[in-house]
Design an enzyme around this catalytic site. Sequence first.
Site, short mmCIF file in Angstrom:
data_model
loop_
_atom_site.label_atom_id
_atom_site.label_comp_id
_atom_site.label_asym_id
_atom_site.label_seq_id
_atom_site.Cartn_x
_atom_site.Cartn_y
_atom_site.Cartn_z
CB THR A 110 17.44 67.34 29.72
OG1 THR A 110 16.60 67.02 30.85
CG2 THR A 110 18.35 66.16 29.42
CG HIS A 150 7.79 73.03 31.47
ND1 HIS A 150 8.69 73.41 32.45
CD2 HIS A 150 8.48 72.25 30.62
CE1 HIS A 150 9.88 72.91 32.16
NE2 HIS A 150 9.77 72.18 31.07
CG HIS A 195 12.72 65.29 34.68
ND1 HIS A 195 13.62 65.97 33.90
CD2 HIS A 195 13.47 64.63 35.61
CE1 HIS A 195 14.83 65.73 34.33
NE2 HIS A 195 14.78 64.93 35.37
NE ARG A 241 15.03 72.59 37.71
CZ ARG A 241 16.08 72.75 36.90
NH1 ARG A 241 15.90 73.19 35.66
NH2 ARG A 241 17.31 72.52 37.31
CD GLU A 258 12.60 60.40 25.49
OE1 GLU A 258 11.96 59.68 26.29
OE2 GLU A 258 12.47 61.64 25.43
CG HIS A 312 15.20 68.07 25.32
ND1 HIS A 312 14.90 68.17 26.66
CD2 HIS A 312 15.77 69.24 24.98
CE1 HIS A 312 15.29 69.36 27.11
NE2 HIS A 312 15.82 70.03 26.11
CG ASN A 352 7.65 66.35 30.24
OD1 ASN A 352 7.25 67.10 31.12
ND2 ASN A 352 8.81 65.72 30.29
CD GLU A 410 11.63 62.62 30.95
OE1 GLU A 410 11.64 63.76 31.44
OE2 GLU A 410 11.73 62.42 29.72
NE ARG A 462 14.69 69.25 35.34
CZ ARG A 462 15.95 69.26 34.92
NH1 ARG A 462 16.96 69.26 35.80
NH2 ARG A 462 16.21 69.26 33.61
C1 LIG Z 1 14.67 64.46 29.55
C2 LIG Z 1 14.06 65.57 28.78
O1 LIG Z 1 14.54 65.96 27.76
C3 LIG Z 1 12.85 66.25 29.27
O2 LIG Z 1 12.03 65.47 30.03
C4 LIG Z 1 13.23 67.44 30.09
O3 LIG Z 1 14.08 67.01 31.12
C5 LIG Z 1 11.96 68.03 30.66
O4 LIG Z 1 12.23 68.54 31.93
P1 LIG Z 1 12.86 69.99 32.08
O5 LIG Z 1 12.10 70.91 31.18
O6 LIG Z 1 12.75 70.30 33.54
O7 LIG Z 1 14.28 69.80 31.62
N1 LIG Z 2 12.14 63.48 27.22
C1 LIG Z 2 11.63 64.65 26.53
C2 LIG Z 2 10.40 65.15 27.22
O1 LIG Z 2 9.82 64.46 28.04
C3 LIG Z 2 9.86 66.47 26.89
O2 LIG Z 2 10.87 67.38 26.53
P1 LIG Z 2 10.36 68.84 26.07
O3 LIG Z 2 9.37 68.63 24.96
O4 LIG Z 2 9.71 69.47 27.27
O5 LIG Z 2 11.61 69.54 25.61
#
Ligand SMILES: CC(=O)[C@@H](O)[C@H](O)COP(=O)(O)O
Ligand SMILES: NCC(=O)COP(=O)(O)O
Length: 242
Positions: A102, A11, A44, A50, A152, A192, A8, A71, A46
């Site tokens: 989330t 960030h 994601h 953000r 998931e 997550h 993901n 996402e 959003r």
């Molecule tokens: C759905 C989930 O758990 C993650 O993808 C999380 O939403 C990452 O995005 P944020 O860090 O902006 O919540």
């Molecule tokens: N769905 C979880 C994700 O994509 C990443 O979550 P995180 O590792 O950033 O908490």
Amino acid sequence: MSIYLGVNIDHIATLRQARKTRYPSPVEAALMAETAGADSITLHLREDRRHIQDADVAILRQVLKTKMNLEMAVTEEMLAIACTTRPQDVCLVPEKREELTTEGGLDVAGQLPKMQAACARLAEAGICVSLFIDADFAQLDAAHVAGAPVVEIHTGHYADAPSDAAREIEFERIRQAVAYGRSLGLTVNAGHGLTYHNVQPIAALPGIHELNIGHAIVAQALFVGWKEAVAEMKRLMVEAAR
Ligand SMILES: CC(=O)[C@@H](O)[C@H](O)COP(=O)(O)O
Ligand SMILES: NCC(=O)COP(=O)(O)O
């Protein structure tokens, strides 16, 4: 047992948005992550934009070599974007403007007609739909009825558990949810809050397919570099899944 890593990149974009610069590039990060062993890229989009921007989604859809897991909240705006972009995967997640991140899974059971319509619309667009849910049998049943082929499991409560005993309870919930989801014929992913320290028990679960991990990898990259951070997470997962 094969285990797949979805990296993901949210960030990476958080750091960019801090000053609205053009760097660091989530696109560059995604391509490097794929080289380092990521099996897919998760982002994601959003509602408040953000971190990930619409332009990131459009560019990444063109250049990713693995696959995109987009996402998004279950809204008309996001469903329209998904059907235009046509990522390989969409993961429907709950979203509240004021949330830091989330906070839990979708309540599929409590809004089944809406979820059935969203799953059908995305499937019609050729998209593989995943529902982000808590480790809850009723939510697994509802996801199955809604027509999602993938779920998931939210691992946030496991990751944030205040004690070893509490973590064991959350882990057992996840273990049972993975087994039950598989018994329904669902592909079961998880994500997550997973880190280098808590990922291996989840990766070792029989039947788990893919872990989506972002925040911990981005944080680790500050110290060891992005490619090594991705590669190390993949190594830990593969070692655990053997
Ligand atoms: C759905 C989930 O758990 C993650 O993808 C999380 O939403 C990452 O995005 P944020 O860090 O902006 O919540
Ligand atoms: N769905 C979880 C994700 O994509 C990443 O979550 P995180 O590792 O950033 O908490």
